[in-house]
Design a protein around this motif. Structure first.
Motif, mmCIF file in Angstrom:
data_model
loop_
_atom_site.group_PDB
_atom_site.id
_atom_site.type_symbol
_atom_site.label_atom_id
_atom_site.label_comp_id
_atom_site.label_asym_id
_atom_site.label_seq_id
_atom_site.Cartn_x
_atom_site.Cartn_y
_atom_site.Cartn_z
ATOM 1 N N ILE A 53 -32.706 5.505 22.562
ATOM 2 C CA ILE A 53 -32.298 5.819 23.633
ATOM 3 C C ILE A 53 -33.082 5.528 24.835
ATOM 4 C CG2 ILE A 53 -31.525 8.058 24.547
ATOM 5 C CD1 ILE A 53 -30.489 8.986 21.909
ATOM 6 N N ALA A 56 -32.756 2.029 25.842
ATOM 7 C CA ALA A 56 -31.315 1.874 26.543
ATOM 8 C C ALA A 56 -31.565 2.407 28.103
ATOM 9 C CB ALA A 56 -30.509 2.329 25.826
ATOM 10 N N LYS A 57 -31.969 3.411 28.000
ATOM 11 C CA LYS A 57 -32.149 3.986 29.436
ATOM 12 C C LYS A 57 -33.371 3.182 30.469
ATOM 13 C CE LYS A 57 -31.486 8.433 30.372
ATOM 14 N NZ LYS A 57 -29.963 8.553 30.190
ATOM 15 N N LEU A 64 -30.026 -3.690 34.144
ATOM 16 C CA LEU A 64 -29.135 -4.435 33.287
ATOM 17 C C LEU A 64 -27.746 -3.739 33.506
ATOM 18 C CD1 LEU A 64 -29.937 -6.320 31.161
ATOM 19 C CD2 LEU A 64 -29.295 -4.493 29.530
ATOM 20 N N LEU A 65 -27.607 -2.584 34.146
ATOM 21 C CA LEU A 65 -26.288 -2.081 34.118
ATOM 22 C C LEU A 65 -25.912 -2.338 35.772
ATOM 23 C CD1 LEU A 65 -26.164 1.146 32.461
ATOM 24 C CD2 LEU A 65 -25.264 -0.893 31.847
ATOM 25 N N GLN A 66 -24.715 -2.841 36.114
ATOM 26 C CA GLN A 66 -24.408 -3.195 37.453
ATOM 27 C C GLN A 66 -23.148 -2.501 37.482
ATOM 28 O OE1 GLN A 66 -25.929 -4.457 39.834
ATOM 29 N NE2 GLN A 66 -27.827 -5.197 38.741
ATOM 30 N N ASP A 67 -22.510 -2.325 39.007
ATOM 31 C CA ASP A 67 -21.299 -1.899 38.855
ATOM 32 C C ASP A 67 -20.114 -2.957 38.432
ATOM 33 O OD1 ASP A 67 -22.351 -0.276 40.735
ATOM 34 O OD2 ASP A 67 -22.035 -1.368 42.588
ATOM 35 N N GLU A 68 -18.933 -2.266 38.167
ATOM 36 C CA GLU A 68 -18.162 -3.128 37.158
ATOM 37 C C GLU A 68 -17.634 -4.393 38.105
ATOM 38 O OE1 GLU A 68 -15.299 -0.175 36.249
ATOM 39 O OE2 GLU A 68 -16.627 0.394 34.349
ATOM 40 N N TYR A 70 -19.213 -6.417 39.375
ATOM 41 C CA TYR A 70 -20.260 -7.275 39.688
ATOM 42 C C TYR A 70 -19.819 -8.856 39.659
ATOM 43 C CZ TYR A 70 -24.969 -9.269 38.629
ATOM 44 O OH TYR A 70 -26.105 -10.035 39.181
ATOM 45 N N VAL B 261 -25.944 1.235 25.769
ATOM 46 C CA VAL B 261 -25.753 1.566 27.069
ATOM 47 C C VAL B 261 -24.035 1.090 27.438
ATOM 48 C CG1 VAL B 261 -28.124 1.042 27.985
ATOM 49 C CG2 VAL B 261 -26.540 -0.853 27.494
ATOM 50 N N ASN B 263 -20.062 0.840 28.136
ATOM 51 C CA ASN B 263 -19.035 2.000 28.273
ATOM 52 C C ASN B 263 -17.703 1.394 27.733
ATOM 53 O OD1 ASN B 263 -17.796 4.084 29.508
ATOM 54 N ND2 ASN B 263 -17.362 2.744 31.518
ATOM 55 N N LYS B 324 -12.115 2.419 28.380
ATOM 56 C CA LYS B 324 -13.733 2.570 28.855
ATOM 57 C C LYS B 324 -13.926 4.192 28.267
ATOM 58 C CE LYS B 324 -14.622 -0.841 31.588
ATOM 59 N NZ LYS B 324 -13.490 -1.329 32.690
ATOM 60 N N ILE B 476 -27.009 10.680 26.892
ATOM 61 C CA ILE B 476 -26.467 9.187 26.707
ATOM 62 C C ILE B 476 -25.100 9.286 27.056
ATOM 63 C CG2 ILE B 476 -28.116 8.712 25.038
ATOM 64 C CD1 ILE B 476 -26.247 9.011 22.779
ATOM 65 N N ARG B 479 -21.686 5.444 31.238
ATOM 66 C CA ARG B 479 -21.705 5.403 32.904
ATOM 67 C C ARG B 479 -20.655 4.228 32.989
ATOM 68 N NH1 ARG B 479 -27.431 4.118 35.207
ATOM 69 N NH2 ARG B 479 -26.092 2.833 36.551
ATOM 70 N N ALA B 480 -20.004 4.340 34.117
ATOM 71 C CA ALA B 480 -19.024 3.322 34.539
ATOM 72 C C ALA B 480 -19.818 2.248 34.897
ATOM 73 C CB ALA B 480 -17.804 3.761 35.584
ATOM 74 N N ALA B 481 -20.045 1.216 34.138
ATOM 75 C CA ALA B 481 -21.130 0.140 34.693
ATOM 76 C C ALA B 481 -20.623 -1.071 33.706
ATOM 77 C CB ALA B 481 -22.399 0.562 34.914
ATOM 78 N N LEU B 482 -21.237 -2.198 34.215
ATOM 79 C CA LEU B 482 -21.199 -3.410 33.625
ATOM 80 C C LEU B 482 -22.557 -3.738 32.970
ATOM 81 C CD1 LEU B 482 -18.924 -6.223 34.165
ATOM 82 C CD2 LEU B 482 -21.359 -6.876 34.566
ATOM 83 N N THR B 483 -22.590 -4.249 31.535
ATOM 84 C CA THR B 483 -23.996 -4.595 31.088
ATOM 85 C C THR B 483 -24.254 -6.000 31.421
ATOM 86 O OG1 THR B 483 -23.271 -3.435 29.502
ATOM 87 C CG2 THR B 483 -25.464 -4.236 29.072
#
Lengths: 77, 589
Positions: A53, A56-57, A64-68, A70, B261, B263, B324, B476, B479-483
């Motif tokens: 965890i 991942a965080k 690594l996490l971006q807006d959808e 992106y 991570v 979604n 999602k 955990i 989150r609405a996001a893209l990996t």
């Protein structure tokens, strides 16, 4: 984990270790060195969950996490 | 005993033939025919004996179209089993093209696992790539179109590397036979080609990019064939390659970290394909009989429970239209049967006792224990923890429980339930009767999964993982996001490359084209009016403003000497000649 939850986890772990060492016969433990160490496997499960965890965080924090949308922000390719 | 028989090629031929005939059949029997074809192929396959081959002479070579042995049979059985499940699951579907693609995909996957030579393998390998992309494109939206194209390009790249390796290998050894490879240059190229399909990072991004964009029914087939056919060819060509132990272990952990991570529910499952295939690749790398057994068993069980997971998440997507975790929640009341069936598969993948994953994963880990690879064993256990955390806990928790989103799920076709129930039954039977299941494996199995030590270890591991999840479930929360993954390296620079390479070259071509057009236009004008060159520039420029005829067209009458002038010249010549002859006649002689 907050303090209260850490305490619960520690207590559960301690009780479990005592119980399984007292109640279960030696054959119930595997041949590998970690099966012989009291509480290694449950500790392993607990620590690895926390580590995964945390990784991942951290990855999320590193961007690594971006807006959808992106990839859609660029030209339609 | 080596027996040469065409019969061994029939299951694959049947699927290809079925794929061609299906669109010609009456619409209402197509779904039933699809199911019937997969059952028949399974039946024919079960009649095959190890040792059967089918050899076809081709140029100077003998193509071994099929080579049946216990390893290829085990993969063949489960491929037909999942093809059958997929056919039942998509019974409601009216889109015949998907059924055709699935039949070709299943047929080519069978072709790959029975191929005895490199050329046959390569041909089926490419058919597999091309037929599978249709299952992605059939979703018929812009995202799937693009993801499918990336998928296809990646597989064509992998296929070309494979082909280069094969040609190099054949030219060096002179043999087309597909057997274990030693560490050489061509073997490295072939390994890269196989590695693309096995989704070994960094060559794995196509999987998590494309599978979630496939159709609901298509992802069931996709989750089964490509990666597991790759596991098979690795087990055939690269058993005991040390590199694969490390690669497999990394894969197992890589997948679970990224899944945590994620979604998108189907992307979570896709990352867990990478993770689970990691166990198989690690087993292939170990290369012992137990390890190959383990990889085969895990591939077999994985195809069943992963198919079931994709069916259950597909059912959620079908019923709600959402995929999602952040958009889902509180479905436990409406979709409780889907939840039950999902959990059977989710506990299987988490290697819960009495289910298939428990008896298959144990075999891989047992093989590593026999080789005294403590680190590999511990890393694989760690990956198990991560699997349970995201597939066994996070995904179902935030889909069926969590906050309610007041969703009104639509009813599901009966076929979906039937397929999920059959898959669940298969997972339970394998879990309850492991010795029966182990009999399908390539080598004899001594191992007993249900020992007190193994049970205790598994339950301790999973129990305390569950405890952590319960305490940290808010941490955990999705989150609405893209990996971002390795696909970033070809998706992000793509627009830049597009602008600077494609558009740049395009503009150069356009400039050249318009220059040529301008030159041609000028030449045409010149040909019409060559005198324009001779005219004064001022006069020419003035001409632009005046009438068109005056400007461009060459009117011959303007410049042609009048007929009278010609007649005058002729008469003048005549008179001169006449006069001169007269003078000569009078004064000459």
């Amino acid at each position: 984990m907050r303090t209260r939850e850490s305490i619960i986890a520690t207590v559960v772990l301690a009780l479990w270790i005592v119980a399984e060492r007292l109640l279960l016969p030696d054959e119930a433990h595997g041949d590998s060195w970690w099966s012989q160490v009291p509480g290694f496997v449950p500790m392993f499960g607990l620590v690895i969950s926390l580590v995964l965890i945390a990784i991942a965080k951290t990855l999320a924090r590193l961007g690594l996490l971006q807006d959808e949308p992106y990839y859609d922000r660029d030209d339609d390719v | 005993m080596i027996e040469t028989t065409m019969f061994s090629a029939i299951p694959a031929v049947l699927l290809f033939g079925g794929g061609i005939l299906l669109p010609l059949m009456p619409r209402r029997i197509r779904s039933a025919l699809f199911v019937f074809l997969t059952i028949t192929a399974f039946f024919l396959l079960s009649r095959l004996e190890p040792g059967a081959t089918f050899i076809l002479p081709f140029l100077d070579y003998q193509l071994v179209i099929t080579r049946v042995d216990r390893l290829s049979l085990a993969f063949g059985y489960v491929f037909m089993l999942v093809a059958f499940l997929g056919a039942v699951y998509s019974f409601h579907l009216k889109d015949t093209s998907q059924a055709v693609a699935a039949l070709f995909y299943a047929g080519s996957a069978l072709g790959v696992v029975f191929a005895g030579d490199w050329l046959t393998l390569y041909v089926f390998w490419e058919i597999m790539a091309i037929s599978s992309v249709w299952l992605i494109w059939s979703a018929r939206n812009a995202r799937s179109a693009r993801a499918g194209m990336r998928y296809l390009l990646m597989h064509l790249f992998g296929g070309l590397v494979l082909l280069a390796g094969i040609l190099w290998h054949v030219s060096e050894t002179g043999s087309l036979l597909f057997n274990r490879l030693e560490v050489t240059g061509p073997a490295a190229l072939i390994l890269i080609g196989f590695g693309v399909n096995a989704a070994i990072p960094p060559l794995h991004a196509w999987l998590v990019d494309a599978y979630p964009e496939a159709t609901i029914t298509g992802s069931v087939f996709l989750s089964a064939f490509t990666t597991k056919a790759a596991v098979y060819v690795l087990a055939r060509g690269f058993p005991g390659w040390e590199l694969l132990v490390a690669a497999g272990t990394i894969m197992a952990l890589y997948g679970v970290v990224f899944a945590l991570v994620e979604n998108d529910i189907r992307r979570i499952l896709a990352y867990h394909i990478v993770s689970q295939v990691g166990y198989m690749v690690a087993g292939v790398g170990l290369g012992t009989e137990t390890a190959i057994n383990g990889s085969t068993a895990h591939a077999f069980a994985h195809i069943l429970y992963k198919g079931q997971l994709f069916m259950a998440t597909g059912a959620v997507l079908f019923a709600t239209g959402r995929r999602k975790l952040t958009d889902l929640g509180g479905l436990a009341a409406e979709l409780q049967w889907v939840l039950t069936l999902y959990m059977i598969a989710a506990l299987s993948i988490s290697s819960f006792p009495l289910l298939s994953g428990f008896v298959s994963k144990a075999l891989v880990i047992h093989a590593a224990e026999l080789e005294h690879r403590d680190w590999t064993v511990l890393f694989l256990h760690a990956a198990s923890v991560g699997t349970f955390l995201s597939v066994g806990l996070k995904l179902p928790y935030f889909t069926w429980f969590g906050g309610s989103r007041a969703l009104r799920p639509a009813g599901l076709p009966a076929g979906m339930y039937v397929a999920m129930i059959i898959a669940a039954a298969a997972n339970i039977v394998i879990g309850l009767r492991p010795q029966l299941f182990y009999r399908l494996l390539p080598f004899p199995v001594e191992y007993r999964p249900y020992t007190a030590a193994h049970l205790l270890e598994t339950l301790e591991l999973l129990g305390f993982t569950g405890l952590v999840f319960w305490f940290l479930r808010r941490q955990i929360a999705p989150r609405a996001a893209l990996t971002l993954d390795f696909d970033w390296f070809y998706r992000k620079p793509a627009p830049w490359l597009w602008r600077h390479v494609v558009v740049g070259v395009d503009q150069l071509f356009a400039a050249a084209e318009s220059a040529m057009l301008a030159l041609t236009r000028w030449l045409i004008r010149l040909a019409r009016d060559p005198f324009a060159l001779a005219r004064e520039p001022a006069h020419r420029d003035k001409g632009h403003g005046t009438a068109r005829a005056d400007r461009h067209t060459y009117d011959p009458d303007v410049y042609r000497p009048p007929v009278g002038t010609l007649v005058l010249v002729v008469i003048l010549c005549f008179v001169l000649l006449f006069g001169w002859s007269l003078v000569r006649t009078v004064f000459g002689a």
